[in-house]
Design a protein around this motif. Structure first.
Motif, PDB file in Angstrom:
ATOM      1  N   UNK A 113      20.058  14.525 -51.038  1.00 49.52           N
ATOM      2  CA  UNK A 113      18.780  13.993 -50.569  1.00 49.52           C
ATOM      3  C   UNK A 113      17.734  15.090 -50.463  1.00 49.52           C
ATOM      4  N   UNK A 114      18.167  16.215 -49.917  1.00 52.12           N
ATOM      5  CA  UNK A 114      17.239  17.330 -49.758  1.00 52.12           C
ATOM      6  C   UNK A 114      16.671  17.774 -51.093  1.00 52.12           C
ATOM      7  N   UNK A 115      17.562  17.970 -52.041  1.00 52.98           N
ATOM      8  CA  UNK A 115      17.108  18.422 -53.351  1.00 52.98           C
ATOM      9  C   UNK A 115      16.195  17.382 -53.988  1.00 52.98           C
ATOM     10  N   UNK A 116      16.591  16.133 -53.860  1.00 52.71           N
ATOM     11  CA  UNK A 116      15.813  15.072 -54.494  1.00 52.71           C
ATOM     12  C   UNK A 116      14.385  15.015 -53.931  1.00 52.71           C
ATOM     13  N   UNK A 117      14.237  15.169 -52.605  1.00 58.02           N
ATOM     14  CA  UNK A 117      12.877  15.083 -52.063  1.00 58.02           C
ATOM     15  C   UNK A 117      12.035  16.271 -52.514  1.00 58.02           C
ATOM     16  N   UNK A 144      20.318  22.479 -59.470  1.00 56.72           N
ATOM     17  CA  UNK A 144      20.905  22.315 -58.147  1.00 56.72           C
ATOM     18  C   UNK A 144      21.425  20.909 -57.923  1.00 56.72           C
ATOM     19  N   UNK A 145      20.690  19.953 -58.400  1.00 56.85           N
ATOM     20  CA  UNK A 145      21.093  18.556 -58.244  1.00 56.85           C
ATOM     21  C   UNK A 145      22.428  18.304 -58.946  1.00 56.85           C
ATOM     22  N   UNK A 191      16.928   9.568 -59.017  1.00 53.74           N
ATOM     23  CA  UNK A 191      16.753   8.662 -57.884  1.00 53.74           C
ATOM     24  C   UNK A 191      17.767   7.514 -57.968  1.00 53.74           C
ATOM     25  N   UNK A 192      17.847   6.934 -59.151  1.00 47.71           N
ATOM     26  CA  UNK A 192      18.805   5.830 -59.315  1.00 47.71           C
ATOM     27  C   UNK A 192      20.242   6.307 -59.093  1.00 47.71           C
TER      28      UNK A 192
END
Lengths: 227, 227
Positions: A113-117, A144-145, A191-192
């Motif tokens: 979540x952190x990386x995605x935001x 990183x993701x 995201x998906x």
DNA sequence: ACTTGACCCATTGGATACAATGAGCGAGAT
DNA sequence: ATCTCGCTCATTGTATCCAATGGGTCAAGT
């Protein structure tokens, strides 16, 4: 010899390895370019011994070609080889995505979540103003993701195998993701994927990851980077 | 220096690499065992330089652990790590089986047929008399069969990734396939696989290969080799 | 002009000498 | 008796020297 580089903490051979590797990945050393041990030794202020050690490792990792008495050259890859690498990555990482969905712990999700935001913010910023700085950062966040998913999969061997291939294709990735629409697609894919993993739907996560990587593969083939 | 080993043809470093590798794979050097450069150098009649080079490669290949000033040791793997390796192999090679089924040329099939008939003969012979000599040969033929499928898949990167893992698990394989029923199962698996490939049924071949490798994985977990 | 062969040189491969480091051991203090 | 500090030593890390090899060049012969 006079003096070694800057600090003497880590092993010289390791520093040389990292530096050459980075130089290759960042395109400073171009595919096909010949590298001689002495030149590198001078460049890093070391002797040939650690350089040799580094080159052996780089060859084993597939970054350079070492021919017996003739010399070492940065490995160049034909287009279809790049495609092959992506095919294998698609297998490995879609498997990882499935495992991640099925087995992940809470902290893995938090990290994702952190990386995605960060990724969302940065891509939004990139779409507007200072894109130049953003490309590297996006690339690194993207990496990183994928790492985080491999961690969540909980199979170090799998992570290792995938990393080998990711490293090799990194250069390409960097240039390919320069395209704005590519960035958007990638972020939306992530995201998906995150949703699928959060809902522990292994099959869905697997399919999404496969599509994500094969999509990158195909757009790369259609719009090849300068070489 | 007095004299180098026997012949001076290939690079000393390569020979040392192969020899140590073989020693590890054949269990002559046991997991956890420490190896010092000087000892190896003496053993092979070489200096530390090529030995060092070989060790660096072995470490990169995951056969040994190199800790900075403390020494090098043969890498030991916990049971669950072996299982992980098999899981990844199952992914990679089942993919390869699918590709092989879909894309193979005639000569690939011929090679597979050849290996398979040798395998059948040898396993029949092993079931009767001279089993001692047969185990190594069976192991090697088995390896050849998997190699041939990887070749038929036509993706060198895939072959490379799979080989890395196969090599690491080779020792285990050798001991595990000692069991007669295992041998029969393996040969029969191969037979079915060959049929699937011949009929160009990708999905079938994929499923068979996955079952084949995961079967080996599970019987390995149930009957762990001496360590 | 083209081919062929011998020689030279750039570059890697290997050996050895030396420096650095981390681990184990023993003496001394508490 | 135990813990700690420091010392020694085995072993790796690095540097430099010499050997080997292979490619490229230049010249001579056809």
């Amino acid at each position: 010899m006079v003096k070694r580089g800057i600090k003497s903490g880590p092993r010289m051979a390791d520093r040389v390895y990292e530096d050459i590797r980075r130089a290759i990945v960042q395109g400073e050393l171009k595919p096909g370019e010949r590298i001689t041990e002495e030149v590198l030794a001078d460049r890093f202020g070391a002797s040939r011994t650690p350089v040799r050690s580094a080159i052996v490792r780089l060859a084993s990792d597939g970054f350079v070609d070492m021919t017996p008495h003739s010399g070492t050259a940065v490995k160049s890859r034909a287009r279809h080889e790049i495609a092959e690498i992506y095919d294998v990555r698609a297998m490995l990482e879609s498997f990882a995505a499935r495992l991640a969905a099925e087995r992940h712990e809470e902290h893995h999700l938090a990290r994702l979540d952190g990386i995605q935001s960060e990724l969302e913010e940065l891509s939004a910023a990139a779409r507007r103003g200072e894109r130049e700085d953003a490309v590297d950062a996006l690339s690194s966040l993207n990496l990183g993701f994928h790492q985080a998913i491999l961690d969540a999969a909980g199979n170090p061997t799998l992570k290792d195998s995938a990393n080998r291939l990711m490293d090799i294709g990194f250069l390409i990735n960097t240039y390919a993701s320069f395209d704005a629409s590519e960035i958007d697609r990638s972020v939306s894919d992530h995201r998906k994927l995150l949703t699928a993993i959060r809902s522990r739907d292994g099959a869905w996560a697997e399919a999404l990851m496969r599509a994500h990587i094969l999509g990158a593969r195909n757009s790369l083939i259609d719009h090849p980077p300068r070489h």
